[in-house]
Design an enzyme around this catalytic site. Structure first.
Site, PDB file in Angstrom:
ATOM      1  N   ILE A  67     -46.319 -30.288  34.322  1.00 31.72           N
ATOM      2  CA  ILE A  67     -45.828 -30.290  35.703  1.00 31.72           C
ATOM      3  C   ILE A  67     -46.055 -31.646  36.357  1.00 31.72           C
ATOM      4  O   ILE A  67     -45.182 -32.169  37.057  1.00 31.72           O
ATOM      5  CB  ILE A  67     -46.495 -29.165  36.509  1.00 31.72           C
ATOM      6  CG1 ILE A  67     -46.066 -27.803  35.966  1.00 31.72           C
ATOM      7  CG2 ILE A  67     -46.133 -29.275  37.989  1.00 31.72           C
ATOM      8  CD1 ILE A  67     -46.812 -26.621  36.558  1.00 31.72           C
ATOM      9  N   ASP A  87     -56.158 -38.993  34.328  1.00 36.32           N
ATOM     10  CA  ASP A  87     -56.321 -37.810  33.483  1.00 36.32           C
ATOM     11  C   ASP A  87     -57.210 -38.204  32.314  1.00 36.32           C
ATOM     12  O   ASP A  87     -56.817 -39.011  31.462  1.00 36.32           O
ATOM     13  CB  ASP A  87     -54.966 -37.306  32.979  1.00 36.32           C
ATOM     14  CG  ASP A  87     -55.058 -35.936  32.340  1.00 36.32           C
ATOM     15  OD1 ASP A  87     -56.034 -35.689  31.601  1.00 36.32           O
ATOM     16  OD2 ASP A  87     -54.159 -35.111  32.570  1.00 36.32           O
ATOM     17  N   ALA A 147     -51.329 -26.780  42.669  1.00 33.22           N
ATOM     18  CA  ALA A 147     -52.037 -26.392  41.444  1.00 33.22           C
ATOM     19  C   ALA A 147     -52.892 -25.152  41.702  1.00 33.22           C
ATOM     20  O   ALA A 147     -52.454 -24.028  41.480  1.00 33.22           O
ATOM     21  CB  ALA A 147     -52.881 -27.556  40.941  1.00 33.22           C
ATOM     22  N   ARG A 148     -54.111 -25.355  42.200  1.00 39.31           N
ATOM     23  CA  ARG A 148     -55.017 -24.256  42.520  1.00 39.31           C
ATOM     24  C   ARG A 148     -55.791 -24.595  43.788  1.00 39.31           C
ATOM     25  O   ARG A 148     -56.229 -25.735  43.973  1.00 39.31           O
ATOM     26  CB  ARG A 148     -55.997 -24.009  41.368  1.00 39.31           C
ATOM     27  CG  ARG A 148     -55.350 -23.451  40.104  1.00 39.31           C
ATOM     28  CD  ARG A 148     -54.851 -22.022  40.302  1.00 39.31           C
ATOM     29  NE  ARG A 148     -54.253 -21.453  39.106  1.00 39.31           N
ATOM     30  CZ  ARG A 148     -52.950 -21.467  38.822  1.00 39.31           C
ATOM     31  NH1 ARG A 148     -52.094 -22.065  39.661  1.00 39.31           N
ATOM     32  NH2 ARG A 148     -52.497 -20.902  37.720  1.00 39.31           N
ATOM     33  N   ASP A 172     -49.342 -25.238  48.319  1.00 37.54           N
ATOM     34  CA  ASP A 172     -48.722 -23.993  47.880  1.00 37.54           C
ATOM     35  C   ASP A 172     -49.789 -22.988  47.468  1.00 37.54           C
ATOM     36  O   ASP A 172     -49.465 -21.881  47.062  1.00 37.54           O
ATOM     37  CB  ASP A 172     -47.780 -24.266  46.701  1.00 37.54           C
ATOM     38  CG  ASP A 172     -47.008 -23.032  46.273  1.00 37.54           C
ATOM     39  OD1 ASP A 172     -46.397 -22.378  47.150  1.00 37.54           O
ATOM     40  OD2 ASP A 172     -47.008 -22.705  45.067  1.00 37.54           O
ATOM     41  N   GLU A 177     -56.527 -16.016  48.356  1.00 35.24           N
ATOM     42  CA  GLU A 177     -55.133 -15.593  48.492  1.00 35.24           C
ATOM     43  C   GLU A 177     -55.045 -14.075  48.597  1.00 35.24           C
ATOM     44  O   GLU A 177     -55.677 -13.366  47.822  1.00 35.24           O
ATOM     45  CB  GLU A 177     -54.314 -16.100  47.306  1.00 35.24           C
ATOM     46  CG  GLU A 177     -54.226 -17.616  47.272  1.00 35.24           C
ATOM     47  CD  GLU A 177     -53.254 -18.148  46.220  1.00 35.24           C
ATOM     48  OE1 GLU A 177     -52.633 -17.338  45.500  1.00 35.24           O
ATOM     49  OE2 GLU A 177     -53.113 -19.378  46.136  1.00 35.24           O
ATOM     50  N   HIS A 196     -47.706 -19.732  47.698  1.00 27.52           N
ATOM     51  CA  HIS A 196     -47.893 -19.772  46.242  1.00 27.52           C
ATOM     52  C   HIS A 196     -46.606 -19.340  45.533  1.00 27.52           C
ATOM     53  O   HIS A 196     -46.623 -18.511  44.618  1.00 27.52           O
ATOM     54  CB  HIS A 196     -49.068 -18.887  45.819  1.00 27.52           C
ATOM     55  CG  HIS A 196     -49.645 -19.293  44.486  1.00 27.52           C
ATOM     56  ND1 HIS A 196     -50.929 -18.995  44.100  1.00 27.52           N
ATOM     57  CD2 HIS A 196     -49.102 -19.988  43.440  1.00 27.52           C
ATOM     58  CE1 HIS A 196     -51.159 -19.465  42.888  1.00 27.52           C
ATOM     59  NE2 HIS A 196     -50.063 -20.082  42.470  1.00 27.52           N
ATOM     60  N   ALA A 199     -43.342 -21.696  41.864  1.00 22.67           N
ATOM     61  CA  ALA A 199     -42.752 -21.358  40.569  1.00 22.67           C
ATOM     62  C   ALA A 199     -41.665 -20.292  40.673  1.00 22.67           C
ATOM     63  O   ALA A 199     -41.006 -19.989  39.674  1.00 22.67           O
ATOM     64  CB  ALA A 199     -43.845 -20.867  39.622  1.00 22.67           C
TER      65      ALA A 199
END
Length: 234
Positions: A67, A87, A147-148, A172, A177, A196, A199
């Protein structure tokens, strides 16, 4: 018990990447703030909130998996942005030369005009974006999290946005949640969020369904599925 476990790999990658770009644009151009004022009859808001042009700005990616890489292609090819990536686990040799890797998260934070989070949630990445991290960033910077939720500290983010440590944030995802209706970040004009649902496009839903159906058909027909994460024989 001889049961395969599979994933629908890559089916919603593009949808999440496009949603990330949408949140970035909404923050950069103050879309929701201007819309709210316009509904109140304040057309003069057009002169009060100048946007930020993205061309030539630096897009920083924390975690350049599928992503993250797809998002990088969108912002580089579509908006002529410079791309930096951090990364620890990426094989840098497989990425195009226009992606410039940095060796530390601090270096990414200091240079990013837009920071986009694409890391998995682990003990290493939980609250990775904290008050101290945001203080390294430019006051004009934008952070996007598709992401999270726990990758950033929402309490620290609230203070950073309120105090002007950073300019804006788009999300998002949430630490809890669904979020409470009285979620503090909802009070801030320089914060925008979605449910969220990055996707959840028609195209991604269809691709996921088809991938699952193929996996079932493969297993029942005696073939190994394309994307197993657990193989019964190993």
């Amino acid at each position: 018990m001889g049961i395969y476990v599979t994933i629908a790999k890559g089916c919603n990658t593009r949808s999440v990447a496009e949603h990330t770009a949408a949140l970035m644009l909404a923050c950069a151009r103050n879309i929701t703030q201007i819309y709210e004022e316009l509904k109140r009859g304040n057309f003069a808001i057009r002169n009060a909130l100048p946007g930020m042009e993205l061309r030539g700005k630096t897009f920083g990616i924390a975690g350049i998996g599928a992503i993250g890489f797809e998002t990088a292609k969108i912002v580089h090819d579509g908006f002529s942005m410079e791309v930096l990536a951090f990364d620890r686990y990426a094989d840098r040799s497989v990425y195009p030369k226009w992606i410039h890797f940095v060796d530390t998260l601090d270096e990414l934070l200091k240079n990013a005009d837009v920071l986009s989070l694409h890391t998995p949630l682990t003990s290493e990445t939980e609250h990775m974006i904290s008050r101290d991290a945001m203080r390294l960033m430019k006051p004009s910077a934008i952070i996007i999290n598709a992401a999270r939720g726990p990758i950033w500290d929402e309490r620290d983010l609230y203070e950073a946005l309120k105090e002007g440590t950073i300019a804006a944030a788009g999300s998002d995802v949430f630490e809890q949640e669904p979020p409470d209706a009285r979620f503090p970040l909802f009070e801030l004009p320089n914060y925008i969020a979605s449910a969220h649902n990055a996707a959840l496009t028609k195209e991604a839903n269809a691709a996921v369904s088809l991938s699952c159906a193929h996996a079932v058909d493969d297993v029942l027909s005696g073939r190994e599925p394309e994307f197993p994460i657990i193989r019964p024989d190993k």
